[in-house]
Design a protein around this motif. Structure first.
Motif, PDB file in Angstrom:
ATOM      1  N   VAL A 192      10.804  77.419  35.043  1.00 21.57           N
ATOM      2  CA  VAL A 192       9.579  78.125  35.687  1.00 21.57           C
ATOM      3  C   VAL A 192       8.995  77.154  36.107  1.00 21.57           C
ATOM      4  O   VAL A 192       7.988  75.537  36.099  1.00 21.57           O
ATOM      5  N   GLY A 193       8.302  77.579  38.020  1.00 22.59           N
ATOM      6  CA  GLY A 193       7.907  76.584  38.900  1.00 22.59           C
ATOM      7  C   GLY A 193       8.147  76.879  39.988  1.00 22.59           C
ATOM      8  O   GLY A 193       8.935  78.036  40.326  1.00 22.59           O
ATOM      9  N   GLY A 194       7.639  76.348  41.262  1.00 23.33           N
ATOM     10  CA  GLY A 194       7.943  76.192  42.548  1.00 23.33           C
ATOM     11  C   GLY A 194       9.121  75.622  42.543  1.00 23.33           C
ATOM     12  O   GLY A 194      10.195  75.894  41.963  1.00 23.33           O
ATOM     13  N   GLY A 195      10.100  75.866  44.033  1.00 24.70           N
ATOM     14  CA  GLY A 195      11.248  75.615  44.650  1.00 24.70           C
ATOM     15  C   GLY A 195      11.789  74.427  44.176  1.00 24.70           C
ATOM     16  O   GLY A 195      12.501  74.265  44.041  1.00 24.70           O
ATOM     17  N   SER A 196      10.834  72.687  43.923  1.00 21.70           N
ATOM     18  CA  SER A 196      11.440  71.991  43.355  1.00 21.70           C
ATOM     19  C   SER A 196      12.422  71.511  42.596  1.00 21.70           C
ATOM     20  O   SER A 196      13.298  71.340  41.810  1.00 21.70           O
ATOM     21  N   THR A 197      11.340  72.636  41.127  1.00 24.34           N
ATOM     22  CA  THR A 197      11.574  72.622  39.886  1.00 24.34           C
ATOM     23  C   THR A 197      12.836  73.858  40.035  1.00 24.34           C
ATOM     24  O   THR A 197      14.032  73.647  39.316  1.00 24.34           O
ATOM     25  N   LEU A 198      13.419  74.862  40.862  1.00 21.53           N
ATOM     26  CA  LEU A 198      14.143  75.569  40.836  1.00 21.53           C
ATOM     27  C   LEU A 198      15.291  74.848  41.376  1.00 21.53           C
ATOM     28  O   LEU A 198      16.601  75.523  40.745  1.00 21.53           O
ATOM     29  N   ASP A 199      15.183  74.135  42.832  1.00 19.03           N
ATOM     30  CA  ASP A 199      16.284  73.401  43.359  1.00 19.03           C
ATOM     31  C   ASP A 199      16.836  72.373  42.394  1.00 19.03           C
ATOM     32  O   ASP A 199      18.208  72.699  42.496  1.00 19.03           O
ATOM     33  N   CYS A 200      15.326  72.040  41.351  1.00 19.64           N
ATOM     34  CA  CYS A 200      16.235  70.620  40.542  1.00 19.64           C
ATOM     35  C   CYS A 200      17.122  70.957  39.816  1.00 19.64           C
ATOM     36  O   CYS A 200      18.937  71.173  39.076  1.00 19.64           O
ATOM     37  N   THR A 201      16.812  72.248  39.117  1.00 18.77           N
ATOM     38  CA  THR A 201      17.420  73.405  38.054  1.00 18.77           C
ATOM     39  C   THR A 201      18.685  73.868  38.818  1.00 18.77           C
ATOM     40  O   THR A 201      19.767  73.379  37.376  1.00 18.77           O
ATOM     41  N   LYS A 202      19.050  74.560  39.799  1.00 16.40           N
ATOM     42  CA  LYS A 202      19.871  74.626  40.604  1.00 16.40           C
ATOM     43  C   LYS A 202      21.724  73.757  39.879  1.00 16.40           C
ATOM     44  O   LYS A 202      22.444  73.566  39.934  1.00 16.40           O
ATOM     45  N   TRP A 203      20.501  72.266  40.643  1.00  7.65           N
ATOM     46  CA  TRP A 203      22.279  71.312  40.701  1.00  7.65           C
ATOM     47  C   TRP A 203      21.968  70.435  39.356  1.00  7.65           C
ATOM     48  O   TRP A 203      23.014  69.851  39.362  1.00  7.65           O
ATOM     49  N   THR A 252       6.069  80.420  40.683  1.00  9.20           N
ATOM     50  CA  THR A 252       5.317  80.269  40.236  1.00  9.20           C
ATOM     51  C   THR A 252       4.434  79.449  41.599  1.00  9.20           C
ATOM     52  O   THR A 252       3.505  79.613  41.781  1.00  9.20           O
ATOM     53  N   LEU A 253       5.687  80.100  42.718  1.00  4.82           N
ATOM     54  CA  LEU A 253       4.377  79.212  44.390  1.00  4.82           C
ATOM     55  C   LEU A 253       5.597  79.939  45.361  1.00  4.82           C
ATOM     56  O   LEU A 253       6.684  79.892  45.294  1.00  4.82           O
ATOM     57  N   SER A 254       4.826  80.893  46.168  1.00  5.33           N
ATOM     58  CA  SER A 254       5.682  82.134  47.304  1.00  5.33           C
ATOM     59  C   SER A 254       5.547  80.780  48.068  1.00  5.33           C
ATOM     60  O   SER A 254       5.276  80.313  48.707  1.00  5.33           O
ATOM     61  N   ALA A 255       6.698  80.112  48.431  1.00  2.74           N
ATOM     62  CA  ALA A 255       7.501  79.422  49.941  1.00  2.74           C
ATOM     63  C   ALA A 255       8.923  79.372  50.432  1.00  2.74           C
ATOM     64  O   ALA A 255       8.961  79.521  51.270  1.00  2.74           O
ATOM     65  N   THR A 256       9.127  78.245  49.031  1.00  2.67           N
ATOM     66  CA  THR A 256      10.916  78.349  49.494  1.00  2.67           C
ATOM     67  C   THR A 256      12.407  79.278  49.647  1.00  2.67           C
ATOM     68  O   THR A 256      13.197  79.262  50.024  1.00  2.67           O
ATOM     69  N   LEU A 313       1.325  85.425  38.433  1.00  4.28           N
ATOM     70  CA  LEU A 313       1.714  83.458  38.349  1.00  4.28           C
ATOM     71  C   LEU A 313       1.150  82.738  39.764  1.00  4.28           C
ATOM     72  O   LEU A 313       1.143  81.155  38.984  1.00  4.28           O
ATOM     73  N   THR A 314       1.113  83.212  41.044  1.00  2.24           N
ATOM     74  CA  THR A 314       0.537  82.283  41.288  1.00  2.24           C
ATOM     75  C   THR A 314      -0.901  82.306  42.564  1.00  2.24           C
ATOM     76  O   THR A 314      -1.736  81.546  43.125  1.00  2.24           O
ATOM     77  N   TYR A 315      -1.833  82.665  41.174  1.00  3.84           N
ATOM     78  CA  TYR A 315      -3.296  83.064  41.496  1.00  3.84           C
ATOM     79  C   TYR A 315      -3.982  81.369  41.644  1.00  3.84           C
ATOM     80  O   TYR A 315      -4.703  81.385  41.937  1.00  3.84           O
ATOM     81  N   SER A 316      -2.891  80.662  40.175  1.00  2.51           N
ATOM     82  CA  SER A 316      -3.734  78.896  41.004  1.00  2.51           C
ATOM     83  C   SER A 316      -2.948  78.132  41.231  1.00  2.51           C
ATOM     84  O   SER A 316      -3.637  77.160  41.327  1.00  2.51           O
ATOM     85  N   VAL A 317      -2.675  78.717  42.377  1.00  2.00           N
ATOM     86  CA  VAL A 317      -1.707  77.631  43.277  1.00  2.00           C
ATOM     87  C   VAL A 317      -2.746  77.750  44.640  1.00  2.00           C
ATOM     88  O   VAL A 317      -3.541  77.627  44.755  1.00  2.00           O
ATOM     89  N   SER A 318      -3.114  75.953  44.651  1.00  3.67           N
ATOM     90  CA  SER A 318      -4.302  75.683  45.181  1.00  3.67           C
ATOM     91  C   SER A 318      -4.128  75.973  46.743  1.00  3.67           C
ATOM     92  O   SER A 318      -2.793  76.147  46.977  1.00  3.67           O
ATOM     93  N   LYS A 319      -5.570  75.796  47.448  1.00  3.21           N
ATOM     94  CA  LYS A 319      -5.225  76.325  48.742  1.00  3.21           C
ATOM     95  C   LYS A 319      -4.072  75.666  49.410  1.00  3.21           C
ATOM     96  O   LYS A 319      -3.745  75.829  50.310  1.00  3.21           O
ATOM     97  N   TYR A 320      -4.651  73.761  49.405  1.00  8.37           N
ATOM     98  CA  TYR A 320      -4.019  73.531  50.108  1.00  8.37           C
ATOM     99  C   TYR A 320      -1.977  73.691  50.003  1.00  8.37           C
ATOM    100  O   TYR A 320      -1.310  73.672  50.401  1.00  8.37           O
ATOM    101  N   GLN A 321      -1.512  73.792  48.712  1.00  5.28           N
ATOM    102  CA  GLN A 321       0.100  74.452  48.315  1.00  5.28           C
ATOM    103  C   GLN A 321      -0.179  76.204  49.220  1.00  5.28           C
ATOM    104  O   GLN A 321       1.471  76.293  49.273  1.00  5.28           O
ATOM    105  N   THR A 322      -0.705  76.574  48.830  1.00  7.81           N
ATOM    106  CA  THR A 322      -0.700  77.572  49.431  1.00  7.81           C
ATOM    107  C   THR A 322      -0.562  78.152  50.146  1.00  7.81           C
ATOM    108  O   THR A 322       0.518  79.153  51.339  1.00  7.81           O
ATOM    109  N   ALA A 323      -0.793  77.606  51.439  1.00  7.71           N
ATOM    110  CA  ALA A 323      -0.988  77.000  53.098  1.00  7.71           C
ATOM    111  C   ALA A 323       0.616  75.999  53.386  1.00  7.71           C
ATOM    112  O   ALA A 323       0.895  76.451  54.300  1.00  7.71           O
TER     113      ALA A 323
END
Ligand code: NZQ
Ligand code: ZN
Length: 388
Positions: A95-106, A138-142, A179-189
């Motif tokens: 549950v989270g952004g790409g870092s959490t997902l990647d770590c969980t996969k490995w 929770t974060l649109s990116a990876t 769930l991405t409403y709370s993502v900061s401006k910096y992380q959204t960018a």
């Protein structure tokens, strides 16, 4: 173009309250769930409670691994694998952004082997099996929610290595734009810069492409360019967040890749930056991408830049090709650095040329990076210098 196989069976629940199906889906994969998450954003937003309730109401037993870092480290993979083995975990929930997902996969892969998790990256150890992974993004990116890749860092060796392995593909992913409403401006960018880069790595190709896929990529690029400023202005704009979320998945779920064989260029260069300096992945890409495009531009490939400039940025197609190409790169820079407000140089974020030679060598593995344009270590070092 070459033939290809497209086979991405991740089941997607998309939309507000998508997580209401979580318990039912998890039940299909066993009784013991390891919930993996990052530094606490899911506790702040209340998502943790929702997820916990889903797991409990489904009659499942929950274990936890928290504190997964941005640019996730191999130590977190080791810790997660240990829990899986000790507790006989059946299924992993990231549950989270790409870092959490990647770590969980490995973790899912490391739970199935006796050797150390880093062997997957240092020795390219086989990945033949993995525990099932479900994700709540929770974060649109990876795009990690719909691909079989994962990137892990080892701070002891200054390595950050990404690897694809079919068993790591999430079984089910829950994509709720709210769930991405709370993502900061910096992380959204940064997230949007990452999505753009995933598309551009494929769009700027050596070979002639399928027109259809080029149109899809141009549509995805325009989507990110249209909706990121909206999300920055109004973080709870559903339409903007939904468009960014679905674009992030489709930018890198292998659909647009088609039969392209060439390697990516900006990502290997960026992974060295975040390996040495632990910077945000999307920020590194934002700084690198326009310089990479400027460095690679030539009479031979200017046509692709013209297509990009005319179709994505609406530049007048009657201008001379080189002018269109330069203008397109400038418009991309303007979007990344002015509209998104990201830092435009490595100097600004405290990076100097101290490690450039080594980073360049590592990025091309001492040989040539066979991307849009062949890049030697010398070329890569020049691109890093253009970013100062
Ligand atoms: O850790 P928490 O507390 O959750 O906070 C995170 C983190 O600090 C926060 N965040 C996430 N969702 C949030 C939120 N804050 C508020 N509200 C929310 N809803 O954002 C910060 C960054 O999170 P992270 O997961 O690191 O970001 P991202 O999704 O950009 O992931 C970056 C990692 O993915 C790798 C990158 O290299 C990097 O390690 N990549 C993975 C790829 C893949 N699997 O295919 C491809 C990419 O090219 C990329 O390399
Ligand atoms: Zn990326």
């Amino acid at each position: 173009m070459n033939g290809f196989i497209y086979n991405v069976p991740t089941k997607i629940h998309f939309g507000e309250n998508a997580v209401s199906h979580l318990g039912d889906e998890l039940k299909n994969y066993g009784k013991k769930v390891l919930l993996c998450y990052g530094g606490g954003s899911i506790k702040k937003s209340g998502l943790y409670d929702t997820v916990k309730e889903q797991i409990e109401n489904a009659g499942l037993e929950m274990f936890e691994l928290s504190g997964i870092e941005p640019n996730p480290r191999v130590d977190s993979v080791r810790e997660g694998a240990k829990i899986c083995k000790e507790q006989n975990i059946d299924v992993l929930l990231a549950v989270g952004g790409g870092s959490t997902l990647d770590c969980t996969k490995w973790i899912a892969a490391a739970a199935k082997v006796e050797h150390d998790a880093w062997d997957f990256f240092s020795d390219w150890a086989d990945v033949t099996d993995a525990l099932p992974v479900l994700t709540v993004l929770t974060l649109s990116a990876t795009g990690s929610e719909m691909n079989c890749g994962g990137v892990i860092s080892n701070p002891e060796t200054n390595d950050k290595i990404g690897r694809l392995a079919k068993p790591l593909l999430p079984k089910v992913s829950f994509l709720d734009p709210t769930l991405t409403y709370s993502v900061s401006k910096y992380q959204t960018a940064c997230g949007s810069a990452d999505i753009l880069s995933h598309i551009l790595e494929v769009y700027f190709a050596r070979e002639q492409d399928l027109y259809m896929l080029d149109c899809v990529m141009e549509g995805l690029l325009k989507t990110v360019i249209k909706y990121t400023p909206v999300a920055l202005q109004k973080p709870d704009d559903y339409e903007a967040r939904a468009n960014l979320m679905w674009a992030s998945s489709w930018a890198i779920n292998t659909f647009v890749t088609g039969g392209k064989q060439h390697e990516w260029s900006c990502h290997p260069l960026e992974h060295e930056l975040s390996a040495f300096y632990d910077i945000t992945h999307g920020l590194g890409l934002a700084i690198l991408t326009p310089r990479f495009l400027r460095y690679c531009l030539s009479d031979k490939n200017v046509g692709k830049y013209v297509q990009f400039g005319v179709n994505v940025f609406d530049i007048d197609k009657n201008l001379p090709p080189m002018e269109i190409a330069q203008k397109a790169i400038e418009m991309l820079e303007n979007f990344l650095f002015n509209t998104l407000g990201l830092s435009s140089t490595l100097t600004e974020i405290g990076i100097n040329d101290e490690h450039f030679a080594l980073m360049a060598k590592k990025a091309c593995e001492g040989a040539t990076l066979q991307g849009f344009v062949d890049l030697t270590a010398e070329d890569i070092e020049k691109i890093y210098r253009m970013c100062l």
